[in-house]
Design a protein around this motif. Structure first.
Motif, PDB file in Angstrom:
ATOM      1  N   ALA A 125       0.932  -1.097   0.282  1.00  0.00           N
ATOM      2  CA  ALA A 125      -0.093   0.235   0.094  1.00  0.00           C
ATOM      3  C   ALA A 125       0.881   1.198   0.048  1.00  0.00           C
ATOM      4  O   ALA A 125       0.582   2.194  -0.696  1.00  0.00           O
ATOM      5  CB  ALA A 125      -0.858  -0.182   1.213  1.00  0.00           C
ATOM      6  N   ALA A 176      -1.396   4.005  -1.554  1.00  0.00           N
ATOM      7  CA  ALA A 176      -2.865   3.803  -1.428  1.00  0.00           C
ATOM      8  C   ALA A 176      -2.840   3.466   0.019  1.00  0.00           C
ATOM      9  O   ALA A 176      -2.164   3.069   0.825  1.00  0.00           O
ATOM     10  CB  ALA A 176      -3.041   2.640  -2.313  1.00  0.00           C
ATOM     11  N   GLN A 177      -4.048   3.483   0.341  1.00  0.00           N
ATOM     12  CA  GLN A 177      -4.626   3.062   1.812  1.00  0.00           C
ATOM     13  C   GLN A 177      -4.278   1.743   1.826  1.00  0.00           C
ATOM     14  O   GLN A 177      -4.594   0.595   0.999  1.00  0.00           O
ATOM     15  CB  GLN A 177      -5.872   3.347   2.166  1.00  0.00           C
ATOM     16  CG  GLN A 177      -6.408   4.674   1.979  1.00  0.00           C
ATOM     17  CD  GLN A 177      -5.465   5.575   3.126  1.00  0.00           C
ATOM     18  OE1 GLN A 177      -5.597   4.954   4.340  1.00  0.00           O
ATOM     19  NE2 GLN A 177      -5.045   6.735   2.910  1.00  0.00           N
ATOM     20  N   THR A 178      -4.305   1.061   3.198  1.00  0.00           N
ATOM     21  CA  THR A 178      -4.030  -0.233   3.461  1.00  0.00           C
ATOM     22  C   THR A 178      -5.280  -1.227   2.769  1.00  0.00           C
ATOM     23  O   THR A 178      -5.021  -2.185   2.191  1.00  0.00           O
ATOM     24  CB  THR A 178      -4.060  -0.769   4.683  1.00  0.00           C
ATOM     25  OG1 THR A 178      -2.713   0.111   5.306  1.00  0.00           O
ATOM     26  CG2 THR A 178      -3.805  -2.229   5.162  1.00  0.00           C
ATOM     27  N   HIS A 179      -6.521  -0.781   2.925  1.00  0.00           N
ATOM     28  CA  HIS A 179      -7.935  -1.529   2.478  1.00  0.00           C
ATOM     29  C   HIS A 179      -7.808  -1.596   1.259  1.00  0.00           C
ATOM     30  O   HIS A 179      -8.532  -2.310   0.547  1.00  0.00           O
ATOM     31  CB  HIS A 179      -8.938  -1.042   3.236  1.00  0.00           C
ATOM     32  CG  HIS A 179      -9.168  -1.111   4.682  1.00  0.00           C
ATOM     33  ND1 HIS A 179      -9.833  -2.534   4.988  1.00  0.00           N
ATOM     34  CD2 HIS A 179      -8.799  -0.584   5.852  1.00  0.00           C
ATOM     35  CE1 HIS A 179      -9.644  -2.648   6.363  1.00  0.00           C
ATOM     36  NE2 HIS A 179      -9.068  -1.483   6.981  1.00  0.00           N
ATOM     37  N   ALA A 180      -7.189  -0.548   0.319  1.00  0.00           N
ATOM     38  CA  ALA A 180      -7.195  -0.723  -1.208  1.00  0.00           C
ATOM     39  C   ALA A 180      -6.683  -1.940  -1.566  1.00  0.00           C
ATOM     40  O   ALA A 180      -6.785  -2.460  -2.578  1.00  0.00           O
ATOM     41  CB  ALA A 180      -6.445   0.644  -1.633  1.00  0.00           C
ATOM     42  N   VAL A 181      -5.368  -2.403  -0.913  1.00  0.00           N
ATOM     43  CA  VAL A 181      -4.771  -3.300  -1.444  1.00  0.00           C
ATOM     44  C   VAL A 181      -5.089  -4.720  -0.523  1.00  0.00           C
ATOM     45  O   VAL A 181      -5.282  -5.846  -1.264  1.00  0.00           O
ATOM     46  CB  VAL A 181      -3.279  -3.371  -0.786  1.00  0.00           C
ATOM     47  CG1 VAL A 181      -2.444  -4.641  -0.930  1.00  0.00           C
ATOM     48  CG2 VAL A 181      -2.609  -2.167  -1.463  1.00  0.00           C
ATOM     49  N   GLU A 182      -5.842  -4.493   0.722  1.00  0.00           N
ATOM     50  CA  GLU A 182      -6.719  -5.823   1.025  1.00  0.00           C
ATOM     51  C   GLU A 182      -8.019  -6.171   0.134  1.00  0.00           C
ATOM     52  O   GLU A 182      -8.139  -7.339   0.376  1.00  0.00           O
ATOM     53  CB  GLU A 182      -7.095  -5.423   2.521  1.00  0.00           C
ATOM     54  CG  GLU A 182      -6.309  -5.249   3.651  1.00  0.00           C
ATOM     55  CD  GLU A 182      -6.819  -5.188   4.958  1.00  0.00           C
ATOM     56  OE1 GLU A 182      -6.119  -5.541   6.212  1.00  0.00           O
ATOM     57  OE2 GLU A 182      -7.853  -4.741   5.137  1.00  0.00           O
ATOM     58  N   ALA A 236      -2.803  -0.247  -6.946  1.00  0.00           N
ATOM     59  CA  ALA A 236      -3.421  -1.491  -6.556  1.00  0.00           C
ATOM     60  C   ALA A 236      -4.688  -1.740  -7.437  1.00  0.00           C
ATOM     61  O   ALA A 236      -5.114  -3.035  -7.508  1.00  0.00           O
ATOM     62  CB  ALA A 236      -4.429  -0.634  -5.402  1.00  0.00           C
TER      63      ALA A 236
END
Length: 425
Positions: free
Chosen positions: A49, A54-60, A110
Motif C-alpha cells: 500500500a 494507497a490505503q491499506t484497505h485498497a490493497v486488502e 492497487a
C-alpha cells in the motif's frame, strides 16, 4: 482405504488405482497454490500500500478479488474437467497462475494488482477444482472424508509456512520477491502434474452428454436439497475463516499493534488448531457418522465466535482473549471441511467436477463478498469483522440442522437415486 473398481471399458483399458498417500501429497501440493497465493503476501500488504501510495484497505481488497476469480475458475474448470479430464485442466490453470504471478511483480497500482490477482485466481481455481473431483473419482463416504482430511493436513504446511516465508522475503528483498516465489512454485507444480498426476476420470464413467447439458447439471446439484445443505454449511463455516483472513492484518498489526515480524506466529496458531482438529477427525470417524462430527464442529465454532464478539465489542479487547477465540473459530475448519465435503460429494458420483466446482464457487464467492462488506463498513474498529464471523457462524448451524439434516440412510438412498438417474440417461 478402499478404492473404487477401475473402469475397464475398451476405450480406456484397465487402469491401476494410484497409491493413496502419494496421491494425497500431490493433490495437497496442488491445492496449496491457493494458500501460497493468499497467505504469503499478507505481511506485505502495508508495504505494498505504501509503495502504491494507497490505503491499506485498497490493497486488502485484492484478497476479495482473488476469491472472486478463484470462484469463477472453479465454476468453469469443474465441468471442463468432467469432459476433458482432471490433469489437462490443472495444467491450464497452472500456466495462467505462473504468467500472472510474473506480471504482478511489475504492477505499480492497487487497481492493476486487483486485475491481475483476479486472473491469477482463475488459474488457481482450475487447479483446485480437480482435487475434490479426483478424490470423488476414487473414494466414497468415510474413505473420502479420510482422504480429504489427509490432503488437508499435508496442505496445511502451506498456510502455516506462507506468512513466515513472506515476512522473511520482506526482510531481505521487496514485496515483488513474494510473487517470484509463486512463479517458481507454480512452475514446479506444472512439471509434477504433467509427469506424475494420474488421470482419475479413467476410473469412473466419463460424462458423454452434449456440452450444453453440463451446465444444467449445476441446477441438478442445487435442487438436491440436503446436499445443498451440506454445501451451505461448509460455505458458512469457511466464511467465518475468510472474514478473519481478510481483516487479519488490520486486526493484529494495526488494531493491536503487533509487529509485522510477529504476525506469522499469531496466524500460524490458527493453522496449528486446524491441523489438530483435522487429525482428530480419523478417530472420530471410527465412532461417529460424518454429519454428527460436522454438527459438533459448527457448534463449537459458533460458541467461539460468540465469545469473540463479546470479548471485542462488549469488554476491553485483549490479545490474550482474542487470539485463543480466533484460533478455535478458524481452527474448526479442520473438523467441518472434510466431513461437509465428503457428505456433499456422496450425492454426485458421476459429476464430481461439476459438484466440486459449484461448492468451491459458492464458498469462495461468499468469502469474497464477506471481505468486501467488511472493507465497505470498515470504521477503524473490529465490529464489522466480528459481526461477519458471528453471522456466518449462525448461518452454518442453521444449514446443518434445518437444511442438511441428513442421516446415513438418507445419503445411501440419495446415492441409489442418483445412480438410477445416471443409468436412465
Amino acid at each position: 482405504m478402499a478404492l473404487k473398481t477401475p473402469n475397464t471399458s475398451p476405450n480406456s483399458g484397465p487402469q491401476t488405482a494410484p497409491d493413496s498417500k502419494r496421491l494425497a501429497i500431490l493433490l495437497a501440493a496442488l491445492i496449496a497454490t491457493a494458500p501460497f497465493a493468499i497467505d504469503t503476501y499478507l505481511p506485505a500488504i502495508p508495504a505494498m500500500a505504501a509503495d502504491f501510495g494507497a490505503q491499506t484497505h485498497a490493497v486488502e481488497v485484492s484478497i476479495s478479488t482473488f476469491l472472486i476469480g478463484f470462484a469463477l475458475g472453479q465454476l468453469i474448470g469443474g465441468p471442463l474437467s468432467d469432459r476433458i479430464g482432471r490433469r489437462p485442466v490443472a495444467m491450464i490453470g497452472l500456466v495462467i497462475y505462473i504468467i500472472t504471478s510474473a506480471i504482478i511483480t511489475g504492477v505499480d497500482s492497487a487497481t492493476a494488482l486487483n486485475v491481475m490477482r483476479f486472473i491469477q485466481a482463475i488459474g488457481g481455481g482450475f487447479a483446485l477444482v480437480v482435487v475434490g473431483a479426483s478424490v470423488r473419482d476414487l473414494y466414497d463416504g468415510k474413505e473420502a472424508a479420510r482422504m480429504f482430511a489427509l490432503i488437508a493436513v499435508i496442505m496445511m504446511i502451506a498456510p502455516l509456512a506462507a506468512p513466515t516465508v513472506g515476512s522473511i522475503l520482506l526482510v531481505w528483498f521487496n514485496w515483488q520477491a513474494i510473487f517470484v516465489l509463486l512463479v517458481v512454485y507454480g512452475s514446479v507444480m506444472l512439471i509434477v502434474v504433467g509427469f506424475k498426476m494420474p488421470e482419475t476420470t479413467k476410473l469412473r464413467p466419463r460424462y458423454a452428454g452434449p456440452a450444453r447439458r453440463v451446465w444444467w447439471t449445476y441446477l441438478e446439484v442445487l435442487r438436491t436439497r440436503k446436499a445443498a445443505g451440506f454445501m451451505l454449511t461448509h460455505t458458512g463455516a469457511s466464511a467465518v475463516m475468510f472474514s478473519f483472513l481478510t481483516d487479519s492484518p488490520f486486526m493484529y498489526i494495526d488494531f493491536f499493534g503487533v509487529a509485522p515480524a510477529q504476525f506469522p506466529y499469531l496466524f500460524g496458531a490458527n493453522i496449528a488448531v486446524i491441523v489438530l482438529c483435522n487429525r482428530l477427525n480419523n478417530p472420530l470417524l471410527r465412532r461417529m457418522e460424518l454429519h454428527q462430527i460436522l454438527k459438533i464442529g459448527v457448534g463449537i465454532q459458533l460458541v467461539a465466535v460468540m465469545g469473540l464478539f463479546l470479548a471485542i465489542n462488549v469488554f476491553e479487547p485483549s490479545l490474550y482473549t482474542v487470539v485463543p477465540l480466533v484460533m478455535v473459530s478458524v481452527g474448526m475448519i479442520g473438523l467441518t471441511a472434510p466431513n461437509a465435503t465428503a457428505s456433499f460429494m456422496q450425492y454426485f458420483p458421476h459429476i464430481g467436477g461439476t459438484a466440486t466446482a459449484l461448492m468451491g464457487t459458492i464458498q469462495f464467492a461468499t468469502g469474497a463478498v464477506a471481505g468486501m462488506m467488511i472493507g465497505h463498513f470498515h470504521d477503524g474498529t473490529l465490529l464489522p469483522v466480528t459481526i461477519s464471523m458471528l453471522g456466518f457462524g449462525v448461518f452454518a448451524n442453521v444449514m446443518v440442522h434445518f437444511v442438511a439434516e441428513a442421516k446415513p440412510t438418507d445419503i445411501a438412498s440419495a446415492l441409489r437415486q442418483q445412480t438410477a438417474l445416471q443409468a436412465e440417461k
